[in-house]
Design an enzyme around this catalytic site. Sequence first.
Site, mmCIF file in Angstrom:
data_model
loop_
_atom_site.group_PDB
_atom_site.id
_atom_site.type_symbol
_atom_site.label_atom_id
_atom_site.label_comp_id
_atom_site.label_asym_id
_atom_site.label_seq_id
_atom_site.Cartn_x
_atom_site.Cartn_y
_atom_site.Cartn_z
ATOM 1 N N LYS A 50 0.835 -1.142 -0.129
ATOM 2 C CA LYS A 50 -0.139 0.002 0.113
ATOM 3 C C LYS A 50 1.050 1.272 -0.167
ATOM 4 C CE LYS A 50 -4.484 0.860 0.232
ATOM 5 N NZ LYS A 50 -5.620 0.170 -0.217
ATOM 6 N N ASP B 256 -6.943 4.308 -4.302
ATOM 7 C CA ASP B 256 -7.812 4.234 -2.972
ATOM 8 C C ASP B 256 -8.186 5.417 -2.828
ATOM 9 O OD1 ASP B 256 -7.877 1.957 -0.453
ATOM 10 O OD2 ASP B 256 -7.604 3.889 0.287
HETATM 11 P P1 NDP Z 1 -12.868 7.891 -2.785
HETATM 12 O O1 NDP Z 1 -11.926 8.717 -2.574
HETATM 13 O O2 NDP Z 1 -13.614 7.558 -4.052
HETATM 14 O O3 NDP Z 1 -13.908 7.792 -1.743
HETATM 15 C C1 NDP Z 1 -14.050 7.892 -0.468
HETATM 16 C C2 NDP Z 1 -15.391 8.623 0.165
HETATM 17 O O4 NDP Z 1 -15.275 8.291 1.791
HETATM 18 C C3 NDP Z 1 -15.651 9.927 -0.039
HETATM 19 O O5 NDP Z 1 -17.218 10.211 0.130
HETATM 20 C C4 NDP Z 1 -14.880 10.738 1.491
HETATM 21 O O6 NDP Z 1 -15.482 11.800 1.516
HETATM 22 C C5 NDP Z 1 -15.259 9.662 2.466
HETATM 23 N N1 NDP Z 1 -14.386 9.624 3.396
HETATM 24 C C6 NDP Z 1 -12.957 9.774 3.110
HETATM 25 N N2 NDP Z 1 -12.160 9.681 4.411
HETATM 26 C C7 NDP Z 1 -13.363 10.101 5.192
HETATM 27 C C8 NDP Z 1 -13.269 10.260 6.661
HETATM 28 N N3 NDP Z 1 -12.054 10.264 7.343
HETATM 29 N N4 NDP Z 1 -14.313 10.386 7.349
HETATM 30 C C9 NDP Z 1 -15.701 10.505 6.619
HETATM 31 N N5 NDP Z 1 -15.874 10.124 5.200
HETATM 32 C C10 NDP Z 1 -14.523 9.968 4.529
HETATM 33 O O7 NDP Z 1 -12.415 6.333 -2.056
HETATM 34 P P2 NDP Z 1 -12.855 4.695 -2.395
HETATM 35 O O8 NDP Z 1 -14.327 4.818 -2.452
HETATM 36 O O9 NDP Z 1 -12.000 4.358 -3.351
HETATM 37 O O10 NDP Z 1 -12.350 4.200 -1.074
HETATM 38 C C11 NDP Z 1 -13.479 3.997 -0.009
HETATM 39 C C12 NDP Z 1 -12.930 2.889 1.127
HETATM 40 O O11 NDP Z 1 -12.954 1.600 0.264
HETATM 41 C C13 NDP Z 1 -11.736 3.104 1.659
HETATM 42 O O12 NDP Z 1 -11.748 2.355 3.093
HETATM 43 C C14 NDP Z 1 -10.814 2.279 0.792
HETATM 44 O O13 NDP Z 1 -9.465 1.750 1.462
HETATM 45 C C15 NDP Z 1 -11.583 1.274 0.617
HETATM 46 N N6 NDP Z 1 -11.481 0.250 -0.541
HETATM 47 C C16 NDP Z 1 -11.371 0.718 -1.951
HETATM 48 C C17 NDP Z 1 -10.790 0.119 -3.017
HETATM 49 C C18 NDP Z 1 -11.009 0.813 -4.447
HETATM 50 O O14 NDP Z 1 -11.102 -0.193 -5.336
HETATM 51 N N7 NDP Z 1 -11.146 1.719 -4.549
HETATM 52 C C19 NDP Z 1 -10.824 -1.393 -2.844
HETATM 53 C C20 NDP Z 1 -11.015 -1.947 -1.552
HETATM 54 C C21 NDP Z 1 -11.219 -1.149 -0.566
HETATM 55 P P3 NDP Z 1 -14.770 13.224 1.372
HETATM 56 O O15 NDP Z 1 -14.962 13.430 0.004
HETATM 57 O O16 NDP Z 1 -15.591 14.348 2.315
HETATM 58 O O17 NDP Z 1 -13.448 13.025 1.870
HETATM 59 O O1 2IT Z 2 -7.820 -1.703 -0.704
HETATM 60 C C1 2IT Z 2 -7.829 -2.275 -1.927
HETATM 61 O O2 2IT Z 2 -8.091 -3.438 -1.964
HETATM 62 C C2 2IT Z 2 -7.437 -1.097 -2.861
HETATM 63 N N1 2IT Z 2 -7.693 0.010 -2.574
HETATM 64 C C3 2IT Z 2 -7.635 -1.649 -4.315
HETATM 65 C C4 2IT Z 2 -5.719 -2.117 -4.278
HETATM 66 C C5 2IT Z 2 -5.603 -2.778 -5.979
HETATM 67 O O3 2IT Z 2 -4.709 -2.991 -6.138
HETATM 68 O O4 2IT Z 2 -6.700 -2.721 -6.615
#
Ligand code: NDP
Ligand code: 2IT
Length: 452
Positions: free
Chosen positions: A125, A165
Amino acid sequence: MSYIDSVLNQVAARNPNEPEFNQAVREVIESVAVVIDRHPEYRAARVLDRMVEPERLVQFRVPWIDDAGEVQVNRGFRIEMNSAIGPYKGGLRFHPSVNASILKFLAFEQVFKNSLTTLPLGGGKGGSDFDPKGKSDAEVMRFCQSFMTELQRHIGPYTDVPAGDIGVGGREIGFLFGQYKRLANEFTGTLTGKSPGWGGSLIRPEATGYGAVYFAQEMLNTRNDGLKGKTCLVSGSGNVAQFTVEKLNDLEAKAVTLSDSSGFVHDPAGIDAEKLAWVMELKNVRRGRIREYAEEFPGVSYHESDPGADHNPLWAIPAECAFPSATENEVSARDAANLLANGCFVVSEGANMPSVPDAVDQFVAAGILYGPGKAANAGGVAVSGLEMAQNIGMIQWKREVVDHRLADIMFEVHDACIKASERFDAVGNYVVGANIAGFFKVADAMMDQGVV
Ligand code: NDP
Ligand code: 2IT
């Protein structure tokens, strides 16, 4: 002192001021204690002691120039946690809260998650405390170019393959890839989450959200139930949340909430396809706030977040299912109690470690269908693995092919959790199931490869 306690104490002593990393390690180690009891060979080879120590941790300066001509300095990181079963693989997070603890917890979770996907992927990561919010596209590009100028020394298609992420989506991956290609003078699949026009896999943007819904569906199947007609709470409004809502709509469930760090919206009528398209434009193009949803659509309430509170009223809305899809530790002990009191019996975590340990304990004790992030959100990295396979094969698979493989992988992840939970006398406990199933493949590879 037990061996498990001695490992945990060592982790606490070596990683002080890293609460998230200690939290993630504790959960896994407590789950696999029973495995170590039955398999003393892992203990003799100090497999756990090695798993909690990153193979490599890179930290670097990221200087860049903002639109006003001022020099800015951020911190960049890449944690290369474990390469026993494949090249390091995992996302990059750009958020002001990013530090070594958060990235080490995410990298540690990634090792077990990637093992569960059935694909040959190690865990890593990275990211930066850079905040893309309020920055111009040109600023984001200059930051990404500076970040990649250092990161490119450490990554490669068979070495370490980053993806997105929080704060890193298609725009950032484009800028990062452009600079990588320029410096490395090669067009390879060193990043995933690329645009489908230049090496990206179809369904990768959808994969994490779709996968979390497929996982919920698999859990419900075990009770001869399904998602149709169920009311669902979704937090976040980014990549994972958006495609969770899309798949819930496909399956005729009703998503009634979305949030960002400022607050949440509650739409009792449901976030249908048309409203979701509006959210995607708001969040991905205009980069606005979720509050605007309540101004746009009738019958919707907006609730400002209260950072000092011990609970989030989003989780007190009556619903059968919850999909935490924002960030770590967003579901508190009181939130878990509220969810359970209001009839929630399915929790499928799109985010990484969104539930605090006390909340996890409550879900497990209540015997609900609780899918921890490392299982429920494995679809994202799984399709990243499929993107790597397509890049190596110089081919692009059709949407339906990738979606079918995603659904199949989520079935396998679910099945592995169930089988491991049965084998270790914790039937239906997906926390124990995911941790143990993920652990075995990595531990056995480490045993085979000697003390490295
Ligand atoms: P994005 O940046 O697309 O969206 C994040 C969302 O979560 C936004 O709405 C953001 O709001 C909110 N958020 C972020 N930080 C905080 C906080 N501290 N408190 C409250 N709201 C918060 O990210 P993703 O959708 O990609 O990721 C969301 C989650 O999913 C994370 O935990 C990530 O690690 C996990 N994840 C993502 C993957 C991927 O493929 N993208 C894969 C597996 C897991 P704001 O705009 O106000 O910051
Ligand atoms: O938390 C996760 O699994 C991710 N942000 C996606 C990682 C990836 O390599 O697609």
